[in-house]
Design a protein around this motif. Structure first.
Motif, PDB file in Angstrom:
ATOM      1  N   GLU B  63     -44.502   4.617   0.831  1.00  0.00           N
ATOM      2  CA  GLU B  63     -43.114   4.540   0.339  1.00  0.00           C
ATOM      3  C   GLU B  63     -42.434   3.281   0.864  1.00  0.00           C
ATOM      4  O   GLU B  63     -41.731   2.577   0.131  1.00  0.00           O
ATOM      5  N   GLU B  64     -42.689   2.985   2.121  1.00  0.00           N
ATOM      6  CA  GLU B  64     -42.131   1.787   2.744  1.00  0.00           C
ATOM      7  C   GLU B  64     -42.518   0.529   1.962  1.00  0.00           C
ATOM      8  O   GLU B  64     -41.689  -0.313   1.646  1.00  0.00           O
ATOM      9  N   TYR B  65     -43.823   0.491   1.639  1.00  0.00           N
ATOM     10  CA  TYR B  65     -44.341  -0.687   0.920  1.00  0.00           C
ATOM     11  C   TYR B  65     -43.726  -0.782  -0.473  1.00  0.00           C
ATOM     12  O   TYR B  65     -43.186  -1.812  -0.871  1.00  0.00           O
ATOM     13  N   LEU B  66     -43.813   0.335  -1.201  1.00  0.00           N
ATOM     14  CA  LEU B  66     -43.358   0.312  -2.596  1.00  0.00           C
ATOM     15  C   LEU B  66     -41.854   0.128  -2.692  1.00  0.00           C
ATOM     16  O   LEU B  66     -41.343  -0.380  -3.690  1.00  0.00           O
ATOM     17  N   GLY B  67     -41.129   0.532  -1.618  1.00  0.00           N
ATOM     18  CA  GLY B  67     -39.668   0.444  -1.663  1.00  0.00           C
ATOM     19  C   GLY B  67     -39.139  -0.884  -1.146  1.00  0.00           C
ATOM     20  O   GLY B  67     -37.933  -1.138  -1.195  1.00  0.00           O
ATOM     21  N   SER B  68     -40.027  -1.752  -0.621  1.00  0.00           N
ATOM     22  CA  SER B  68     -39.548  -2.983   0.007  1.00  0.00           C
ATOM     23  C   SER B  68     -39.528  -4.126  -0.990  1.00  0.00           C
ATOM     24  O   SER B  68     -40.550  -4.483  -1.581  1.00  0.00           O
ATOM     25  N   ALA B  69     -38.372  -4.737  -1.182  1.00  0.00           N
ATOM     26  CA  ALA B  69     -38.242  -5.857  -2.118  1.00  0.00           C
ATOM     27  C   ALA B  69     -39.122  -7.015  -1.665  1.00  0.00           C
ATOM     28  O   ALA B  69     -39.755  -7.699  -2.469  1.00  0.00           O
ATOM     29  N   LYS B  70     -39.185  -7.213  -0.351  1.00  0.00           N
ATOM     30  CA  LYS B  70     -39.968  -8.327   0.199  1.00  0.00           C
ATOM     31  C   LYS B  70     -41.448  -8.163  -0.146  1.00  0.00           C
ATOM     32  O   LYS B  70     -42.109  -9.081  -0.635  1.00  0.00           O
ATOM     33  N   TRP B  71     -41.991  -6.945   0.105  1.00  0.00           N
ATOM     34  CA  TRP B  71     -43.410  -6.695  -0.188  1.00  0.00           C
ATOM     35  C   TRP B  71     -43.678  -6.768  -1.691  1.00  0.00           C
ATOM     36  O   TRP B  71     -44.701  -7.282  -2.124  1.00  0.00           O
ATOM     37  N   MET B  72     -42.776  -6.263  -2.480  1.00  0.00           N
ATOM     38  CA  MET B  72     -42.978  -6.262  -3.933  1.00  0.00           C
ATOM     39  C   MET B  72     -43.004  -7.687  -4.468  1.00  0.00           C
ATOM     40  O   MET B  72     -43.808  -8.050  -5.319  1.00  0.00           O
ATOM     41  N   ARG B  73     -42.115  -8.505  -3.912  1.00  0.00           N
ATOM     42  CA  ARG B  73     -42.053  -9.896  -4.345  1.00  0.00           C
ATOM     43  C   ARG B  73     -43.360 -10.622  -3.984  1.00  0.00           C
ATOM     44  O   ARG B  73     -43.938 -11.360  -4.792  1.00  0.00           O
ATOM     45  N   ALA B  74     -43.844 -10.371  -2.763  1.00  0.00           N
ATOM     46  CA  ALA B  74     -45.092 -11.001  -2.320  1.00  0.00           C
ATOM     47  C   ALA B  74     -46.265 -10.527  -3.200  1.00  0.00           C
ATOM     48  O   ALA B  74     -47.157 -11.294  -3.547  1.00  0.00           O
ATOM     49  N   SER B 222     -48.440 -21.779   1.194  1.00  0.00           N
ATOM     50  CA  SER B 222     -47.474 -20.939   0.492  1.00  0.00           C
ATOM     51  C   SER B 222     -46.390 -20.517   1.472  1.00  0.00           C
ATOM     52  O   SER B 222     -46.638 -20.400   2.666  1.00  0.00           O
ATOM     53  N   GLY B 223     -45.210 -20.304   0.968  1.00  0.00           N
ATOM     54  CA  GLY B 223     -44.136 -19.911   1.866  1.00  0.00           C
ATOM     55  C   GLY B 223     -42.868 -19.646   1.111  1.00  0.00           C
ATOM     56  O   GLY B 223     -42.826 -19.787  -0.121  1.00  0.00           O
ATOM     57  N   GLY B 224     -41.860 -19.229   1.875  1.00  0.00           N
ATOM     58  CA  GLY B 224     -40.564 -18.945   1.283  1.00  0.00           C
ATOM     59  C   GLY B 224     -40.680 -17.900   0.209  1.00  0.00           C
ATOM     60  O   GLY B 224     -41.379 -16.893   0.375  1.00  0.00           O
ATOM     61  N   ALA B 225     -40.096 -18.152  -0.920  1.00  0.00           N
ATOM     62  CA  ALA B 225     -40.080 -17.182  -2.000  1.00  0.00           C
ATOM     63  C   ALA B 225     -41.467 -17.056  -2.630  1.00  0.00           C
ATOM     64  O   ALA B 225     -41.756 -16.075  -3.293  1.00  0.00           O
ATOM     65  N   ASN B 226     -42.318 -18.060  -2.416  1.00  0.00           N
ATOM     66  CA  ASN B 226     -43.637 -18.042  -3.031  1.00  0.00           C
ATOM     67  C   ASN B 226     -44.751 -17.666  -2.062  1.00  0.00           C
ATOM     68  O   ASN B 226     -45.902 -18.025  -2.259  1.00  0.00           O
ATOM     69  N   ALA B 227     -44.429 -16.946  -1.004  1.00  0.00           N
ATOM     70  CA  ALA B 227     -45.465 -16.508  -0.064  1.00  0.00           C
ATOM     71  C   ALA B 227     -46.255 -15.365  -0.688  1.00  0.00           C
ATOM     72  O   ALA B 227     -45.711 -14.516  -1.381  1.00  0.00           O
ATOM     73  N   THR B 228     -47.574 -15.376  -0.452  1.00  0.00           N
ATOM     74  CA  THR B 228     -48.428 -14.334  -1.049  1.00  0.00           C
ATOM     75  C   THR B 228     -48.433 -13.084  -0.181  1.00  0.00           C
ATOM     76  O   THR B 228     -48.000 -13.094   0.981  1.00  0.00           O
ATOM     77  N   LEU B 229     -48.978 -12.051  -0.735  1.00  0.00           N
ATOM     78  CA  LEU B 229     -49.106 -10.775  -0.031  1.00  0.00           C
ATOM     79  C   LEU B 229     -49.907 -10.956   1.253  1.00  0.00           C
ATOM     80  O   LEU B 229     -49.519 -10.465   2.319  1.00  0.00           O
ATOM     81  N   THR B 230     -51.039 -11.685   1.145  1.00  0.00           N
ATOM     82  CA  THR B 230     -51.880 -11.853   2.331  1.00  0.00           C
ATOM     83  C   THR B 230     -51.141 -12.609   3.424  1.00  0.00           C
ATOM     84  O   THR B 230     -51.283 -12.298   4.604  1.00  0.00           O
TER      85      THR B 230
END
Lengths: 367, 273
Positions: B63-74, B222-230
């Motif tokens: 839930e934490e992962y799916l609910g996080s805007a940061k993780w979703m964006r990555a 990669s970084g900022g808004a374009n940082a990947t999940l990894t």
């Protein structure tokens, strides 16, 4: 062009001074060749002789260094393969495994914008011609070698090409099927009437199928003639040796120009003084003569010792030593009447050669 | 005859004789897979910390992962970069493999080796080099920059896969097609491509995975808004340890395994054809 009917578009091929080098090796060395309209011409030669290179040049897959190739009036040396309107059959068949039989044969029609009922009808007609009616929906891997060969053939002529090229198309088949397909191909050629250039290294196949045979060696055209002439009057030692079996023996020439073999006159060199000459004897043209027979106007008789007789099924091969280091091969039928039986290895025998069957060839170049 | 004393192959060796081999193989496979699988139970933990085995169970970290805007964006970035890498590396790989297959030029061997160097050179070197090169042209932290760098990594894989697919292909089919009236391009698309399609799809999937799983280059460029999940996962592991990572890892393992299984399936299907 697109809907040219089958069999009416045969074109002659005129090849002039065609040369192709790979590094310093001449794959083709200034070849001149005329293929008549509608004829079945075979390029015959050992592997590496340049016969396939020549075929590929006609098809447009190999760009010669220099020379000219004309289909009828048109120079095609710079024409890409897909614009040459040439049907081609490869040794590997090269059927498209991701299409069924009908789609394979329909492929050239599809490329020419022929669709629907007309395409289906022409595919079916082609299938009928190669005796595969009803095979259209089969997959390629459901076909035998001979059937694949026929599909490849149908695909090559279905669009009414002006010229048909075949690169050892039967070499992957077993002997029996190959011999049957040779006859069938010949019939098909007669029916379609299309100019056909056929490549093989099998001299028997070349003799069986061709109107004319072009013998090629080391990138050069050695002899071009009908099968009978090629066999009965080979132009040189290479042709005599490559086509059919032969025993070759050197001749001497007397002052009058007569050619002698062991003192017996076998031919005439005429005014050509500067060459060596060779006697070619075909094993099947030789026969066992009666003991005591002598050379006369009709027959040349040689005597020797029977070394060995080998039974080979349809014929028997005898090796006769006419002196310590010269063996002559004699082939005769096994019908009972014409056998060497009665003679055993070590016996003295006489072999005869009709003067009409004497083949004399000049060695090398005139001096 | 029971399983134990039945021959294991076309020899006299029975399954019984082979038992030691089976056990050894099982242990090796377990050692290879265990570190990956250990995160799976950890991701279902209720604890604040990474804990194995978990004392209590929950789905809170998912839930934490799916609910996080940061993780979703990555995650979206990773998918985007993976997809674009696939679109760049697959056609290039097919073209290179085809050219090397068709060409009889003596330099083909050398060109092949050159093209697969990204596979041989340590990724960290590529990452550092790319970082400085991108610094000059302002491509750090851009999607395009990351896609290009990942394509360099994916290209060797695509080339090798497609080359393998072409190895059994009979080029005279293309010659036949051309003699029948097809241009060279048409012959390739109508005759060659359909027959190597499984290799091409496999190359595409592996190109995607190469980018999707990649972390070292992503950390650098990669970084900022374009940082990947990894990259986010790596940063999270360094800064605060939290089972969200385990949940994400589990999802990535499932996704990667599914894609790999798909390539295996396509591979065997391709062989049958």
């Amino acid at each position: 062009m697109t809907d040219a009917p089958q069999g009416t578009t045969a074109l002659p091929i005129q090849i002039r001074d065609l040369t192709k080098r790979y590094g310093s090796v001449h794959a083709l060395n200034s070849v001149d060749l005329d293929v008549h309209s509608g004829e079945f011409l075979t390029l015959l030669g050992p592997s590496g002789s340049g016969k396939t290179t020549l075929l590929m040049a006609i098809a447009g897959f190999s760009r010669p260094d220099s020379g000219s190739i004309r289909f009828g009036e048109d120079e095609v040396i710079l024409t890409p393969p897909h614009k040459r309107e040439v049907g081609m059959v490869f040794q590997s068949y090269a059927l498209f495994p991701h299409m069924n039989v009908a789609d394979n044969i329909g492929f050239p029609l599809k490329l020419r914008g022929i669709s629907g009922a007309e395409r289906a009808a022409r595919v079916e007609e082609a299938l009928e011609t190669v005796q595969l009616s009803g095979f259209g929906a089969r997959n390629i891997d459901q076909l035998s070698g001979g059937q694949r060969q026929r599909v490849a053939l149908a695909r090559a002529f279905v669009f009414g090409p002006r010229i048909l090229l075949m690169d050892e198309p039967l070499s992957a088949l077993d002997k029996k099927l190959r011999e049957r397909m040779q006859i069938e191909l010949k019939h098909l050629h007669r029916k379609l009437g299309v100019t056909t250039v056929y490549v093989t290294h099998d001299q028997r196949e070349a003799l069986t199928m061709s109107d004319r045979v072009a013998v090629i060696n080391d990138g050069e055209l050695i002899q071009l003639d009908t099968p009978e002439v090629i066999y009965n009057s080979p132009a040189n030692a290479f042709v005599a040796d490559f086509i059919g079996e032969s025993t070759m023996l050197p001749l001497t020439r007397d002052d009058a120009g007569a050619l002698l073999f062991r003192g017996q006159v076998v031919g005439d060199a005429g005014t050509d003084q500067g060459r060596d000459w060779t006697l070619v004897m075909r094993p099947e043209r030789l026969f066992f003569a009666d003991a005591g027979a002598e050379t006369d106007d009709q027959t040349i008789v040689l005597t020797g010792v029977l070394r060995e007789a080998v039974f080979q099924g349809e014929s028997e091969m005898a090796l006769v030593a006419i002196d310590d280091d010269t063996e002559v091969a004699v082939r005769f039928g096994t019908s009972g009447r014409a056998s060497a039986s009665g003679s055993n290895a070590g016996d003295q025998v006489s072999i005869g050669l009709d003067r009409n069957d004497v083949i004399i060839i000049p060695d090398g170049q005139a001096v | 005859m029971n399983w134990w004393s039945r021959p294991a192959a076309d020899t006299q060796i029975t399954h019984g004789n082979r038992l030691w081999l089976y056990v050894l193989s099982a242990i090796i496979m377990l050692l290879l897979v265990a570190p990956t699988l250990i995160v799976v139970p950890m991701s279902f933990s209720d604890s604040q910390y990474l804990e194995f085995p978990p004392s209590t169970w929950s789905l809170r970290w998912y839930e934490e992962y799916l609910g996080s805007a940061k993780w979703m964006r990555a995650t979206a970035t990773s998918f985007q970069v993976g997809f674009l890498t696939m679109l760049v590396a697959t056609p290039l790989g097919v073209m290179a493999a085809y050219a090397l297959f068709v060409s009889r030029h003596r330099a083909t061997r050398a060109i092949f080796l050159l093209l697969i160097t990204p596979m041989i050179v340590p990724v960290i070197l590529i990452a550092i080099g790319t970082f400085y090169a991108y610094g000059r042209v302002g491509m750090n932290n851009t999607i395009a920059g990351l896609v290009l760098a990942h394509s360099a990594l994916a290209l060797p894989i695509a080339i090798i896969v497609v080359t393998a697919g072409l190895s059994s292909y009979d080029l005279s089919q293309e010659q036949v097609a051309r003699s029948l009236g097809a241009t060279r391009t048409k012959a390739f698309f109508l005759i060659t491509l359909p027959q190597i399609r499984f290799s091409v799809i496999t190359a595409a999937l592996l190109s995607f995975l190469t980018s999707f799983d990649e972390v070292i280059i992503a950390i650098f460029v990669s970084g900022g808004a374009n940082a990947t999940l990894t990259k986010h996962m790596f940063a999270a592991l360094r800064d605060y340890i939290d089972p969200t990572i385990a949940a994400i890892s589990t999802i990535m393992v499932i996704l990667s395994s599914a894609l790999l299984l798909l390539t295996q399936f396509l591979g065997s299907k391709g062989k049958r054809n």
